[in-house]
Design a protein around this motif. Structure first.
Motif, PDB file in Angstrom:
ATOM      1  N   UNK A 289       4.386   2.729   5.718  1.00  0.00           N
ATOM      2  CA  UNK A 289       4.257   2.607   4.281  1.00  0.00           C
ATOM      3  C   UNK A 289       5.359   2.542   3.553  1.00  0.00           C
ATOM      4  N   UNK A 290       5.649   1.598   2.758  1.00  0.00           N
ATOM      5  CA  UNK A 290       6.958   1.437   2.071  1.00  0.00           C
ATOM      6  C   UNK A 290       7.082   2.301   0.782  1.00  0.00           C
ATOM      7  N   UNK A 291       7.988   3.161   0.798  1.00  0.00           N
ATOM      8  CA  UNK A 291       7.625   3.947  -0.555  1.00  0.00           C
ATOM      9  C   UNK A 291       8.332   3.255  -1.807  1.00  0.00           C
ATOM     10  N   UNK A 292       9.006   2.298  -1.437  1.00  0.00           N
ATOM     11  CA  UNK A 292       9.274   1.516  -3.026  1.00  0.00           C
ATOM     12  C   UNK A 292       8.296   0.658  -3.607  1.00  0.00           C
ATOM     13  N   UNK A 293       7.231   0.748  -2.881  1.00  0.00           N
ATOM     14  CA  UNK A 293       6.023  -0.049  -3.527  1.00  0.00           C
ATOM     15  C   UNK A 293       5.208   0.935  -4.202  1.00  0.00           C
ATOM     16  N   UNK A 294       4.622   0.494  -5.457  1.00  0.00           N
ATOM     17  CA  UNK A 294       3.621   1.292  -6.196  1.00  0.00           C
ATOM     18  C   UNK A 294       2.560   2.100  -5.729  1.00  0.00           C
ATOM     19  N   UNK A 295       2.047   1.597  -4.287  1.00  0.00           N
ATOM     20  CA  UNK A 295       0.894   2.267  -3.606  1.00  0.00           C
ATOM     21  C   UNK A 295       1.428   3.728  -3.368  1.00  0.00           C
ATOM     22  N   UNK A 296       2.632   3.685  -2.818  1.00  0.00           N
ATOM     23  CA  UNK A 296       3.063   4.960  -2.185  1.00  0.00           C
ATOM     24  C   UNK A 296       2.999   6.181  -3.350  1.00  0.00           C
ATOM     25  N   UNK A 297       3.669   6.051  -4.543  1.00  0.00           N
ATOM     26  CA  UNK A 297       3.470   7.047  -5.641  1.00  0.00           C
ATOM     27  C   UNK A 297       2.213   7.225  -6.359  1.00  0.00           C
ATOM     28  N   UNK A 298       1.566   6.219  -6.301  1.00  0.00           N
ATOM     29  CA  UNK A 298       0.210   6.196  -6.889  1.00  0.00           C
ATOM     30  C   UNK A 298      -0.767   6.877  -6.039  1.00  0.00           C
ATOM     31  N   UNK A 299      -0.815   6.675  -4.678  1.00  0.00           N
ATOM     32  CA  UNK A 299      -1.344   7.682  -3.921  1.00  0.00           C
ATOM     33  C   UNK A 299      -1.172   9.089  -3.973  1.00  0.00           C
ATOM     34  N   UNK A 300       0.250   9.443  -4.125  1.00  0.00           N
ATOM     35  CA  UNK A 300       0.590  10.656  -4.035  1.00  0.00           C
ATOM     36  C   UNK A 300       0.230  11.291  -5.243  1.00  0.00           C
ATOM     37  N   UNK A 301       0.366  10.553  -6.528  1.00  0.00           N
ATOM     38  CA  UNK A 301       0.045  11.125  -7.893  1.00  0.00           C
ATOM     39  C   UNK A 301      -1.503  11.360  -7.779  1.00  0.00           C
ATOM     40  N   UNK A 302      -2.419  10.530  -7.375  1.00  0.00           N
ATOM     41  CA  UNK A 302      -3.686  10.690  -7.155  1.00  0.00           C
ATOM     42  C   UNK A 302      -4.016  12.176  -6.288  1.00  0.00           C
ATOM     43  N   UNK A 303      -3.322  12.159  -5.487  1.00  0.00           N
ATOM     44  CA  UNK A 303      -3.583  13.277  -4.623  1.00  0.00           C
ATOM     45  C   UNK A 303      -3.285  14.605  -5.389  1.00  0.00           C
ATOM     46  N   UNK A 304      -2.123  14.607  -5.884  1.00  0.00           N
ATOM     47  CA  UNK A 304      -1.860  15.637  -6.923  1.00  0.00           C
ATOM     48  C   UNK A 304      -3.093  16.182  -7.740  1.00  0.00           C
ATOM     49  N   UNK A 305      -3.298  15.042  -8.451  1.00  0.00           N
ATOM     50  CA  UNK A 305      -4.364  15.041  -9.537  1.00  0.00           C
ATOM     51  C   UNK A 305      -5.626  15.938  -8.889  1.00  0.00           C
ATOM     52  N   UNK A 306      -6.152  15.328  -7.694  1.00  0.00           N
ATOM     53  CA  UNK A 306      -7.196  16.100  -7.149  1.00  0.00           C
ATOM     54  C   UNK A 306      -6.885  17.316  -6.758  1.00  0.00           C
ATOM     55  N   UNK A 307      -5.657  17.729  -6.330  1.00  0.00           N
ATOM     56  CA  UNK A 307      -5.147  19.167  -5.962  1.00  0.00           C
ATOM     57  C   UNK A 307      -5.230  20.036  -7.214  1.00  0.00           C
ATOM     58  N   UNK A 308      -4.781  19.723  -8.155  1.00  0.00           N
ATOM     59  CA  UNK A 308      -4.906  20.205  -9.410  1.00  0.00           C
ATOM     60  C   UNK A 308      -6.319  20.639 -10.059  1.00  0.00           C
TER      61      UNK A 308
END
Length: 86
Positions: A29-48
């Motif tokens: 997974x390329x961390x420079x592409x939008x998918x990486x931070x998008x999935x991390x952000x969604x994960x954080x929201x679900x944990x919150x």
């Protein structure tokens, strides 16, 4: 152990955060592409969301930072992509 809906949602969030990090470390997974931070952000929201059920102050704070960093990374990835496309 009986899992509630917020617990299950939190586990899905953990899977997203850990899974994307693992894939990035394996070069899948390329961390420079939008998918990486998008999935991390969604994960954080679900944990919150799960923390609203069973609150833990330290976990709440780290997830807020994780979400803010993910949003920043997503914005950078999207603007870098649109800038390079000109």
């Amino acid at each position: 152990m009986q899992l509630s809906v917020p617990d299950f949602v939190g586990f899905v969030g953990v899977a997203l955060v850990v899974g994307t990090y693992f894939l990035s470390q394996m070069g899948r997974m390329d961390v420079r592409r939008p998918l990486y931070p998008a999935l991390n952000g969604i994960g954080a929201v679900l944990i919150l969301f799960s923390l609203a059920n069973t609150f833990n102050a330290a976990s709440f704070v780290i997830e807020l930072f994780w979400l803010a960093i993910s949003v920043t990374g997503f914005i950078r990835a999207v603007t870098a992509k649109s800038s390079s496309g000109r």
